[in-house]
Motif scaffolding. Structure first.
Motif, short mmCIF file in Angstrom:
data_model
loop_
_atom_site.label_atom_id
_atom_site.label_comp_id
_atom_site.label_asym_id
_atom_site.label_seq_id
_atom_site.Cartn_x
_atom_site.Cartn_y
_atom_site.Cartn_z
N PRO A 196 0.82 -1.22 0.00
CA PRO A 196 0.00 0.00 0.00
C PRO A 196 0.85 1.26 0.00
O PRO A 196 1.98 1.27 0.51
CB PRO A 196 -0.81 -0.11 1.31
N SER B 47 -3.75 0.51 -3.76
CA SER B 47 -4.58 0.36 -2.56
C SER B 47 -4.70 -1.11 -2.22
O SER B 47 -4.47 -1.99 -3.06
CB SER B 47 -5.97 0.95 -2.81
N CYS C 59 -9.23 3.17 -1.44
CA CYS C 59 -8.48 3.06 -0.19
C CYS C 59 -9.19 2.11 0.78
O CYS C 59 -10.41 2.16 0.95
CB CYS C 59 -8.33 4.44 0.45
#
Length: 301
Positions: free
Chosen positions: A113, A143, A203
């Motif tokens: 990430p 993400s 996200c």
């Protein structure tokens, strides 16, 4: 006579060699904070682990562990030995792998990430590159949901994924608080609707954040969601918005905002995911490095 004197002086100054088996047992026990867990990891009995730690303490003339209510804890001598012990074992393993022709080589595609690549995982990536110089590393930043999809599709070899704390198909490496973050002494936190900047609309934190805002009845608006961690950080530093990050990744020049100002957020775990089929040796080597690296992080914390 002269030769005998020289030999006597040399022998008196000889440095004893450390037994790497004892050092490995010590490092594993320190990582696990438990002799029972270390025994399981090393395929030894708990008694054997205890004896090896005692032998190492006798060799060094130092007490390395003490017990408290939470279990085993390193003494100051143990803390001094731990980092050097890791380096000794790493060099030992590198020599053995290289001389036996079993050095890890090939390619590994690692999914990480955005918020972890330059923070929590940076030292792990560095030590892996040093320990496995023959491995070609390809780093994929995205993400967590995107990384999970890439792992399933076989376009990456392993992934570090942030998920809400709880049951997981991966291996939990760490659990951290999800926190609100704003500019030092800034005013964005008090604006309504609340200006929120996230790295991307995919996200992993986004659903939890929006749920918390909704339950709190707090109006909000998006300032930035374009897949760029540096731009997100810039909007927060400029006091244009607030964001949410894991507490361990928050830059020191920004504020962690209190729950009195904004709704409480859930904990998230950092999980290691390997492919369902057998992982390549380079990927397995990285998995080992990240386990050891984050164990050191938890020990330091």
């Amino acid at each position: 006579m002269f030769d005998m004197i020289c030999i006597s002086i040399y022998n008196g100054k000889m440095i004893r060699d450390l037994d790497t088996t004892l050092v490995r047992t010590f490092v594993t026990t320190a990582d696990k904070a438990s002799m029972t867990a270390a025994a399981n990891a090393l395929h030894l009995t708990q008694g054997a682990v205890s004896q090896q730690i005692k032998r190492l303490e006798e060799v060094l003339g130092q007490i390395l562990f003490e017990r408290d209510r939470r279990g085993l804890r390193l003494t100051r001598s143990g803390e001094r030995l731990l980092d050097k012990g890791r380096r000794l074992l790493q060099l030992n393993d590198e020599i053995m792998a290289e001389m036996s022709g079993k050095a890890v080589a090939g390619q590994v595609r690692i999914g990480v990430p955005y918020d972890l690549v330059g923070t929590l995982l940076q030292p792990v990536l560095k030590t892996y590159a040093e320990a496995c110089p023959q491995v070609e590393i390809s780093l994929v930043c995205a993400s967590s949901p995107e990384l999970a999809a890439a792992l399933a599709a076989g376009t990456i070899d392993l992934a570090i994924i942030e998920e809400r704390a709880g049951p997981t198909a991966g291996e939990c490496l760490a659990v951290d608080r999800l926190v609100w973050v704003g500019a030092r002494g800034g005013s964005a936190r008090s604006k309504r609707p609340l200006p929120v900047s996230m790295v991307a609309d995919t996200c992993a934190f986004r659903p939890a954040v929006l749920t918390a805002l909704g339950e709190h009845g707090l109006d909000w608006r998006t300032v930035f969601e374009n897949g760029n961690i540096d731009a997100t950080t810039a909007t927060v530093r400029s006091d244009l918005a607030v964001t949410t990050w894991l507490a361990s990744t928050v830059p020191t020049d920004l504020d962690i905002l209190s729950d009195a100002d904004l709704p409480a957020l859930p904990n998230f775990s950092v999980n290691l995911h390997l492919p369902k089929h057998a992982a390549a040796p380079a990927a397995e080597a990285f998995a080992t490095h990240i386990r050891e690296g984050l164990a050191r992080y938890r020990q330091a914390a």
